[in-house]
Design an enzyme around this catalytic site. Structure first.
Site, PDB file in Angstrom:
ATOM      1  N   GLU A  36      60.076  47.426   8.805  1.00 38.87           N
ATOM      2  CA  GLU A  36      60.969  48.575   8.641  1.00 38.87           C
ATOM      3  C   GLU A  36      60.208  49.824   8.200  1.00 38.87           C
ATOM      4  OE1 GLU A  36      64.028  49.285   9.470  1.00 38.87           O
ATOM      5  OE2 GLU A  36      64.139  47.335  10.426  1.00 38.87           O
ATOM      6  N   CYS A 191      72.046  54.255  24.591  1.00 36.66           N
ATOM      7  CA  CYS A 191      72.547  55.575  24.183  1.00 36.66           C
ATOM      8  C   CYS A 191      71.337  56.482  23.904  1.00 36.66           C
ATOM      9  CB  CYS A 191      73.448  55.448  22.951  1.00 36.66           C
ATOM     10  SG  CYS A 191      74.424  56.935  22.657  1.00 36.66           S
ATOM     11  N   CYS A 198      75.661  55.368  29.988  1.00 34.89           N
ATOM     12  CA  CYS A 198      77.032  55.028  29.578  1.00 34.89           C
ATOM     13  C   CYS A 198      77.635  53.904  30.420  1.00 34.89           C
ATOM     14  CB  CYS A 198      77.916  56.272  29.631  1.00 34.89           C
ATOM     15  SG  CYS A 198      77.324  57.613  28.581  1.00 34.89           S
ATOM     16  N   CYS A 201      77.037  50.704  28.770  1.00 32.69           N
ATOM     17  CA  CYS A 201      77.255  50.687  27.316  1.00 32.69           C
ATOM     18  C   CYS A 201      78.431  49.775  26.933  1.00 32.69           C
ATOM     19  CB  CYS A 201      77.534  52.111  26.834  1.00 32.69           C
ATOM     20  SG  CYS A 201      77.833  52.177  25.067  1.00 32.69           S
ATOM     21  N   CYS A 207      84.310  55.384  23.354  1.00 38.82           N
ATOM     22  CA  CYS A 207      83.460  56.545  23.066  1.00 38.82           C
ATOM     23  C   CYS A 207      84.149  57.854  23.437  1.00 38.82           C
ATOM     24  CB  CYS A 207      82.144  56.396  23.836  1.00 38.82           C
ATOM     25  SG  CYS A 207      81.029  57.779  23.558  1.00 38.82           S
TER      26      CYS A 207
HETATM   27 FE1  SF4 Z   1      76.371  56.508  23.994  1.00 38.61          FE
HETATM   28 FE2  SF4 Z   1      79.033  56.744  24.286  1.00 38.61          FE
HETATM   29 FE3  SF4 Z   1      77.487  56.661  26.443  1.00 38.61          FE
HETATM   30 FE4  SF4 Z   1      77.796  54.489  24.927  1.00 38.61          FE
HETATM   31  S1  SF4 Z   1      79.368  55.521  26.112  1.00 38.61           S
HETATM   32  S2  SF4 Z   1      75.866  55.269  25.794  1.00 38.61           S
HETATM   33  S3  SF4 Z   1      77.932  55.381  22.883  1.00 38.61           S
HETATM   34  S4  SF4 Z   1      77.476  58.248  24.870  1.00 38.61           S
END
Ligand code: SF4
Length: 351
Positions: A36, A191, A198, A201, A207
């Site tokens: 870390e 992200c 997205c 995601c 989101c």
């Molecule tokens: Fe990022 Fe939202 Fe796209 Fe997911 S949907 S990658 S959280 S901007």
């Protein structure tokens, strides 16, 4: 929403997250802590070889506490942000001396150690003990700003406070280690700062930034402050045996306690300090390096040692203007700890 977000993230991590990082196997407080600290401001791919070397050289906290700082710096050399190495060494000594080599169990105990803030303490506790704890590193800040369409300077205390509250509210009640890893993985692999993926995601349906088509506009970009440029002069002085003179920097400030080239504000000052005629110094290169708070531009001069200093043996030190100085043979396998730009300059330009 918190359960849903966490569950989606955990499910996604099982399939798409990183499971073979060296500090995950075996997962031990010592390895988690060192990783870390190394990961602060440094990417995983860069950290891995340093981490493996560090573990080989200092396999446990007693080995690290008992080592000379010079050895720790040597192992760290090239990774940058050298205060981290000093803090690790100091914290190892505190753990051995004050905690009787027992690992702290709580975030607040970890955060009392040098170099460990709230987010790092939570990352260590969650991964070392598999308990949920909220982290807020750069990746997580970006995800949360987008998830909640939160505008404003992400470095300001008002936005930071809101992000911390969000990070805490989203925590699952299980799988602390994997959730922390998932949070880091999402920001690092999906992200992304530019061009977030997205479509891939796991939390896209939650989101707000995606729904509003503003993902790329968040977090709010703040104009960077212009940073000053510092000019300096470095001397590559070679003795008759082909060795190079290095001087140790002070224990605090830039490149603390690392070995650098002799330095002065001007060519004349450099010549005076090293008892050379200014005409004997030949300019050979310019090194540029950017720190977080200033840019360094170093004119590099070369000269041959003619007397005095050259009689010292390799490994012996003497003082120039109160700085410890040594001759080093660049062919030596155990070079002293040097900052990356100095090491690169010497290894690329010295025959
Ligand atoms: Fe990022 Fe939202 Fe796209 Fe997911 S949907 S990658 S959280 S901007």
């Amino acid at each position: 929403m918190s359960e849903t977000f966490a569950e989606r993230l955990l499910d996604w991590q099982l399939v798409h997250g990183r499971h073979d990082l060296p500090w995950q196997n075996p997962r031990h407080p010592y390895r988690v802590w060192v990783s870390e600290i190394m990961l602060q401001q440094t990417q995983v791919g860069t950290v891995i070889p340093y981490f493996l070397r560090f573990m080989e050289r200092f396999p446990d906290v007693r080995a690290l506490a008992g080592a000379a700082l010079e050895d720790v710096n040597r192992c760290w050399a090239g990774l940058g942000y050298y205060r981290r190495a000093r803090f690790l060494h100091q914290a190892a000594n505190t753990i051995v001396r004050d905690f009787d080599a027992q690992w702290p169990r709580t975030e607040s105990a970890w955060a009392s150690l040098p170099g460990i803030g709230r987010s790092t303490a939570a990352a260590i506790v969650s991964q070392a003990y598999d308990v949920p704890a909220a982290i807020l590193d750069g990746n997580v800040k970006r995800v949360l700003c987008r998830l909640h369409a939160l505008a404003g300077d992400p470095g300001s205390s008002s936005v930071t406070d809101r992000l911390w509250a969000l990070a805490v509210s989203l925590l699952p009640n299980r799988d602390g280690a994997r959730y922390t890893q998932a949070s880091m993985d999402l920001g690092a692999t999906v992200c992304l700062p530019r061009g977030p993926r997205c479509e891939s995601c796991p939390v896209q349906e939650l989101c707000l930034a995606r729904q509003r088509g503003i993902s790329e506009l968040l977090p709010t970009r703040v104009a960077k402050k212009a940073i000053p440029t510092r000019h300096t002069c470095w001397l590559v002085m070679t003795d008759q045996a082909g060795r190079i003179a290095l001087c140790q920097r002070p224990p605090t400030g830039v490149w603390p306690a690392l070995w650098c080239l002799p330095e002065a504000d001007s060519k004349d000052a450099l010549a005076r300090a090293w008892q050379q005629a200014p005409s004997a110094l030949a300019e050979s290169a310019t090194v540029r390096h950017t720190f977080t708070h200033f840019r360094l531009v170093a004119r590099v001069f070369r000269a041959c040692a003619t007397h005095g200093h050259a009689v010292d043996g390799a490994g012996q030190s003497w003082a120039v203007h109160d700085r410890a100085s040594i001759w080093v043979d660049l062919q030596d396998s155990a070079l002293p700890a040097m900052p990356a730009p100095v090491r690169k300059l010497l290894l690329s330009t010295t025959p």
